[in-house]
Design a protein around this motif. Structure first.
Motif, PDB file in Angstrom:
ATOM      1  N   HIS A  85       0.878  -1.173   0.000  1.00 54.34           N
ATOM      2  CA  HIS A  85       0.000   0.000   0.000  1.00 54.34           C
ATOM      3  C   HIS A  85       0.916   1.224   0.000  1.00 54.34           C
ATOM      4  O   HIS A  85       1.593   1.489   1.004  1.00 54.34           O
ATOM      5  CB  HIS A  85      -0.906   0.006   1.236  1.00 54.34           C
ATOM      6  CG  HIS A  85      -1.872  -1.139   1.262  1.00 54.34           C
ATOM      7  ND1 HIS A  85      -2.240  -1.791   2.416  1.00 54.34           N
ATOM      8  CD2 HIS A  85      -2.543  -1.753   0.242  1.00 54.34           C
ATOM      9  CE1 HIS A  85      -3.104  -2.761   2.112  1.00 54.34           C
ATOM     10  NE2 HIS A  85      -3.291  -2.745   0.801  1.00 54.34           N
ATOM     11  N   GLU A  88       1.428   3.812   2.736  1.00 52.64           N
ATOM     12  CA  GLU A  88       2.030   3.410   4.008  1.00 52.64           C
ATOM     13  C   GLU A  88       3.543   3.531   3.859  1.00 52.64           C
ATOM     14  O   GLU A  88       4.270   2.563   3.702  1.00 52.64           O
ATOM     15  CB  GLU A  88       1.513   2.004   4.351  1.00 52.64           C
ATOM     16  CG  GLU A  88      -0.014   2.067   4.474  1.00 52.64           C
ATOM     17  CD  GLU A  88      -0.732   0.725   4.426  1.00 52.64           C
ATOM     18  OE1 GLU A  88      -0.089  -0.306   4.644  1.00 52.64           O
ATOM     19  OE2 GLU A  88      -1.946   0.748   4.180  1.00 52.64           O
ATOM     20  N   ARG A 149      -3.400   3.494  -1.911  1.00 56.34           N
ATOM     21  CA  ARG A 149      -3.613   2.130  -1.399  1.00 56.34           C
ATOM     22  C   ARG A 149      -3.823   1.139  -2.551  1.00 56.34           C
ATOM     23  O   ARG A 149      -3.500  -0.038  -2.428  1.00 56.34           O
ATOM     24  CB  ARG A 149      -4.848   2.160  -0.483  1.00 56.34           C
ATOM     25  CG  ARG A 149      -5.237   0.843   0.133  1.00 56.34           C
ATOM     26  CD  ARG A 149      -6.372   1.075   1.121  1.00 56.34           C
ATOM     27  NE  ARG A 149      -6.867  -0.154   1.698  1.00 56.34           N
ATOM     28  CZ  ARG A 149      -6.322  -0.767   2.748  1.00 56.34           C
ATOM     29  NH1 ARG A 149      -5.260  -0.257   3.330  1.00 56.34           N
ATOM     30  NH2 ARG A 149      -6.841  -1.877   3.223  1.00 56.34           N
ATOM     31  N   HIS A 216       3.568  -2.672   6.463  1.00 57.30           N
ATOM     32  CA  HIS A 216       2.400  -1.790   6.316  1.00 57.30           C
ATOM     33  C   HIS A 216       2.399  -0.690   7.368  1.00 57.30           C
ATOM     34  O   HIS A 216       3.200  -0.703   8.320  1.00 57.30           O
ATOM     35  CB  HIS A 216       1.110  -2.606   6.470  1.00 57.30           C
ATOM     36  CG  HIS A 216       0.824  -3.513   5.318  1.00 57.30           C
ATOM     37  ND1 HIS A 216      -0.191  -3.286   4.429  1.00 57.30           N
ATOM     38  CD2 HIS A 216       1.444  -4.650   4.904  1.00 57.30           C
ATOM     39  CE1 HIS A 216      -0.197  -4.249   3.503  1.00 57.30           C
ATOM     40  NE2 HIS A 216       0.787  -5.088   3.774  1.00 57.30           N
ATOM     41  N   GLU A 217       1.416   0.223   7.215  1.00 51.24           N
ATOM     42  CA  GLU A 217       1.078   1.204   8.260  1.00 51.24           C
ATOM     43  C   GLU A 217      -0.446   1.265   8.366  1.00 51.24           C
ATOM     44  O   GLU A 217      -1.161   0.877   7.436  1.00 51.24           O
ATOM     45  CB  GLU A 217       1.612   2.592   7.907  1.00 51.24           C
ATOM     46  CG  GLU A 217       3.113   2.654   7.848  1.00 51.24           C
ATOM     47  CD  GLU A 217       3.620   4.089   7.965  1.00 51.24           C
ATOM     48  OE1 GLU A 217       4.106   4.426   9.064  1.00 51.24           O
ATOM     49  OE2 GLU A 217       3.524   4.853   6.994  1.00 51.24           O
TER      50      GLU A 217
HETATM   51 ZN    ZN Z   1      -1.604  -1.704   4.434  1.00 48.07          ZN
END
Ligand code: ZN
Length: 380
Positions: A85, A88, A149, A216-217
């Protein structure tokens, strides 16, 4: 058709006024298309492409670089993905820092900073997200794209009305067809996003990747923030790694992969290959709905008064105060997670070790800033 010379002056002005915003918007969109220039460490063995693992990706905006580092001694194999994503950014920047600092003594390490390369070429509509973040380095500033994303809809058109993973009854909104972390294990000749997913699974399978990370974040109010998500094959390491990280002062918690929620990296990598998958989350206020002004600076400093207020009222899923959560802290967290898990893996597989290092410790990284450790076109 009249030439500009034959047109009335007012019509020429009107035409120019109509064309100007289109030209400005087009220039702005196009600025986000070229990939960043990278400065790999001296330990780099070669650069491959994801299309080496799925030829159906060749020549498409989904193809991307795979940085390969081989140690002098044979051993195990590790994969680190950033940019699943592209919003992130700490996941991407962790992978970039690894590419530019890594040293591998034993085994083989694959790093993909832009797992969904198409997602880096646009931003989320209506979110006011920045197009780029800027990191100062000793030789000048470097700019990294702050993407979206999802796969760019210009590259994968016509979302279905709803998206359903072939192995799941769960119904998701149609744009999730462009979410790399919903379409695993992908399809060799499927949509662009499915082709990328297929290539990553093939990389894991063909290269016999022993440990695989998807970085990820998440918004600070989401329970998933600061999680390590682990499916069954990773559960011989994940609980102990979580405790080790907590003892070292990191606020990690462990989540198990759902057997029913299909299409996610950790679930499908575990089912389709012999790797131990781990998904890790940091917190990024730019992704959250409580944020104030949305800027590139917020993505880097993670400092937001609205979130500090929310934390004081007990509304967040993580510790947060007015000092924020800087990109350096988020990158350090990912690196600490990777180091702890690889260390425990080495204890389980002494004949297929992965020995590596080279990146800065959390203290110096936070004191000196990320840019101090990134490469540049000019030697400092
Ligand atoms: Zn993510």
């Amino acid at each position: 058709m009249k030439s500009l010379r034959q047109m009335q002056p007012a019509a020429v002005v009107a035409l120019l006024l109509a064309v100007l915003p289109v030209w400005l918007a087009t220039s702005s969109f196009r600025a986000q298309l070229p990939p960043e220039i990278m400065f790999p460490s001296a330990a780099l063995t070669r650069i491959q492409r994801l299309s080496d693992f799925n030829p159906a990706l060749a020549g498409t905006p989904g193809d991307t670089d795979v940085y390969v580092f081989e140690g002098a001694e044979p051993g195990g194999s590790l994969l680190v993905l950033g940019g699943t994503h592209a919003t992130e950014i700490a996941g991407t920047m962790t992978a970039v820092l690894l590419v530019e600092t890594l040293d591998v003594q034993t085994g083989k390490v694959f790093v993909v900073p832009r797992a969904n390369a198409s997602a880096a070429t646009h931003t989320m509509p209506g979110e006011a997200h920045p197009q780029f973040i800027t990191i100062p380095t000793p030789a000048g500033s470097r700019r990294f794209r702050y993407g979206a994303r999802y796969t760019n809809p210009v590259h994968q058109r016509r979302d279905p009305v709803v998206f359903r993973h072939p192995a799941s009854p769960r119904i998701l909104q149609g744009c999730e067809a462009r979410n790399l972390n919903r379409v695993y294990p992908g399809a060799q000749d499927g949509t662009l996003t499915e082709r990328v997913a297929w290539a990553i699974v093939e990389l894991i399978r063909l290269e016999r990747v022993d440990v695989a990370f998807d970085l990820h974040e998440a918004p600070p109010e989401r329970n998933l923030v600061n999680a390590i998500v682990a499916p069954e094959p990773s559960q011989d390491i994940a609980p102990q790694a979580t405790i080790m990280l907590q003892l070292a002062g990191w606020d990690f918690h462990l989540e198990s992969s759902s057997a029913e929620f299909r299409g996610l990296s950790h679930r499908e990598w575990a089912d389709a290959t012999a790797t131990r998958p781990f998904l890790m989350e940091t917190a990024n206020p730019v992704q959250g709905h409580l944020r104030g002004r949305t800027t590139a600076r917020l993505a880097v400093t993670g400092r937001d008064d609205q979130y500090a207020t929310a934390a004081r009222r007990g509304l967040l899923a993580m510790p947060y105060d007015s000092t924020g959560i800087a990109l350096e802290t988020r990158v350090s967290r990912h690196l600490a997670g990777i180091a702890a898990i690889v260390d425990l893996y080495n204890g389980k597989a002494p004949s297929a070790r992965i020995d590596m290092g080279g990146w800065p410790d959390a203290g110096p990284l936070q004191d000196n800033g990320l840019g101090r450790y990134l490469g540049s076109a000019v030697d400092d």
